[in-house]
Design an enzyme around this catalytic site. Sequence first.
Site, PDB file in Angstrom:
ATOM      1  N   ASP A 125       1.283  -9.578   0.593  1.00 38.01           N
ATOM      2  CA  ASP A 125       0.017  -9.874   1.244  1.00 38.01           C
ATOM      3  C   ASP A 125      -0.927 -10.450   0.192  1.00 38.01           C
ATOM      4  O   ASP A 125      -0.895 -10.041  -0.981  1.00 38.01           O
ATOM      5  CB  ASP A 125      -0.601  -8.618   1.857  1.00 38.01           C
ATOM      6  CG  ASP A 125      -1.848  -8.954   2.666  1.00 38.01           C
ATOM      7  OD1 ASP A 125      -1.693  -9.383   3.828  1.00 38.01           O
ATOM      8  OD2 ASP A 125      -2.947  -8.810   2.126  1.00 38.01           O
ATOM      9  N   GLU A 184      -5.033 -11.868  -0.725  1.00 44.34           N
ATOM     10  CA  GLU A 184      -6.446 -12.070  -0.409  1.00 44.34           C
ATOM     11  C   GLU A 184      -6.860 -13.359  -1.087  1.00 44.34           C
ATOM     12  O   GLU A 184      -6.408 -13.656  -2.210  1.00 44.34           O
ATOM     13  CB  GLU A 184      -7.299 -10.892  -0.892  1.00 44.34           C
ATOM     14  CG  GLU A 184      -6.905  -9.552  -0.303  1.00 44.34           C
ATOM     15  CD  GLU A 184      -6.953  -9.508   1.212  1.00 44.34           C
ATOM     16  OE1 GLU A 184      -7.763 -10.266   1.799  1.00 44.34           O
ATOM     17  OE2 GLU A 184      -6.183  -8.727   1.811  1.00 44.34           O
ATOM     18  N   ASP A 236      -2.500  -3.624   2.725  1.00 47.00           N
ATOM     19  CA  ASP A 236      -1.996  -4.406   3.856  1.00 47.00           C
ATOM     20  C   ASP A 236      -0.492  -4.633   3.745  1.00 47.00           C
ATOM     21  O   ASP A 236       0.215  -4.651   4.760  1.00 47.00           O
ATOM     22  CB  ASP A 236      -2.720  -5.746   3.941  1.00 47.00           C
ATOM     23  CG  ASP A 236      -4.161  -5.585   4.432  1.00 47.00           C
ATOM     24  OD1 ASP A 236      -4.602  -4.426   4.582  1.00 47.00           O
ATOM     25  OD2 ASP A 236      -4.834  -6.615   4.655  1.00 47.00           O
ATOM     26  N   HIS A 280      -7.770  -4.878   4.372  1.00 49.32           N
ATOM     27  CA  HIS A 280      -8.036  -6.203   3.810  1.00 49.32           C
ATOM     28  C   HIS A 280      -7.982  -6.182   2.285  1.00 49.32           C
ATOM     29  O   HIS A 280      -8.621  -7.025   1.637  1.00 49.32           O
ATOM     30  CB  HIS A 280      -9.384  -6.756   4.280  1.00 49.32           C
ATOM     31  CG  HIS A 280      -9.380  -7.178   5.722  1.00 49.32           C
ATOM     32  ND1 HIS A 280      -8.622  -8.208   6.215  1.00 49.32           N
ATOM     33  CD2 HIS A 280     -10.043  -6.659   6.791  1.00 49.32           C
ATOM     34  CE1 HIS A 280      -8.811  -8.350   7.496  1.00 49.32           C
ATOM     35  NE2 HIS A 280      -9.670  -7.404   7.889  1.00 49.32           N
TER      36      HIS A 280
END
Length: 588
Positions: A28, A30, A174, A169
């Site tokens: 994952d 960001e 995540d 998040h």
Amino acid sequence: MSAPGVPEQLRFDELDTPLRDTTFVVVDLETTGARPGEDAITEIGAVKIRGGEVIAEMATLVDPGRSIPPHIVEITGITTAMVIDAPRIERVLPAFLEFARGAVLVAHNAPFDTGFLKAAASATDTPWPKFTVLCTVKLARRVLSRDEAPSVKLSSLARLFDVGTTPTHRALDDARATVDVLHALIARVGNQGVHSLTELVDYLPDVSSHQRAKRSLAGHLPHAPGVYLFRGPSDEVLYVGTATDLRRRVRNYFTGSETRGRMKEMVALTTRIDHVECAHALEAGVRELRLLAAHTPPYNRRSKYPKRGWWITLTAEAFPRLSVVRTPTADSLGPFRSRSTAVDVADVLAEYCILRTCTSRIPKGREHGPQCPPRELGRCPASVHDRVTEDAYRPGPELFRQFLRGLDDSPLHRMRARVEELAAGELFENAARLRDRTAEVVLALRRMQRLAALTALDQLVAARPAVTGGWEFAVIRSGRLASAGCARRGIHPMPVVDALVLTAETVVPDATPLRGASPEEAGLLARWLDQEDTRIVSASAGWCEPARGAGSWSEWCALARAGSASTREAETRPPAPSSADHRLGWRS
């Protein structure tokens, strides 16, 4: 990062890896925004799992090299101050790729995450491995009904499956939540008979139950190279293909990986599948060509009519001329795919070999000319050059024969000289037209002489190293594959060669330029022989092309084709303020 000892992952292209033995890396990211290449990664979190167990984790902030927008800070909680001392992506990406090496890459909305990772790899000149990628959004949409899961957001699926980690998040949280979602989805598809990685990947597209049920038709096929034949309701051959692994290739026709409409239609008609197991890929390719010619299956588009080429040949008469025919003779050039191309090449050769283009038949003992178009029209080269009697005309056909055999390339020299003369006279369009025709002559002649050099050999035995060790052998007779086999690693190869030669097919050649061999089969054999690691074991004679053949014109031909491409490009754009020869793509 933690990474206990992990067994080597099996290769996905060799085995239907059971899901319990498959290594997944759930990742994952960001980011500073939603546009790969413009926005940047701020955090990477990844979890490596196998058999339902977590075996390693990786998490790091990444300095994006810019400030993080306020609305992103509000969503993720990652501020510019938090990443100011973090490593840059050029340091983090190689570590992540090493962490994920040999695993299936999993992400929730995988195109987003892989898009950013690929953009980062491109920006840092880092090679991107060929990952198998699994998207849990796509899998969830395939497994869950709309009533059960109106939304497939990670937070919604986490609530549905009551996972152990709540999405926040932040990359690692995540990724951990995605791991639990993945396990829950795999448990669902396990009840539907999906137990291997291949079956899971094939399960994702929407495939009808009828199409999936026909997968059993491939159950008897071996994991070996060969040719497969799909048969219809009347046992007719619908389609012929080749594979290095027959079972794996044919099973793909009954899954969502097959998206071609014609092939889906063909699969719906199939009632059984035949196969011919082969020693190696070359034998499979040759047998495919022969089966295509024998059955002309309706769902194959290519190579169904190998004898439908066009040939330029000398007619058998007192004043021979060039004729475009289907069946070659000893003095023929070809094959050409289209009749129009053959006619264009014949016109050029007639002009520069000084052969008549008038079509009236001239009996033996008569003269050429009375029924020929007037010399002033310039339509018949023999008339222009006063080739009136049989003796005066004879050098033209003989020059064409010598030209075909690579003993005289003076027609090509005259063509090139004429091209340069036209260019010097600033007749650039005429020069470009003759240049392109000359290139067509060279390409056709080189192709035939290259194949004729192979078909001239009564026998050629060649070998290539096999991928799994040992050797692959081919016994070629007059341009046909007469026998094929392999010597496995540790087995002395020469007794295998002797056995293949003794059992090889008997070939009876004819007097045509390729001695009766199929141009496509001879071409396939020539390409196999041209590979760097192919070795000649023995040959009945020297294998060579003629010294004055078209092979020596390959460089000129490449330049001519490049000029032709420049001409076409110039014709599709507005003229630039430059010299006329540059606009026309011509260079003398």
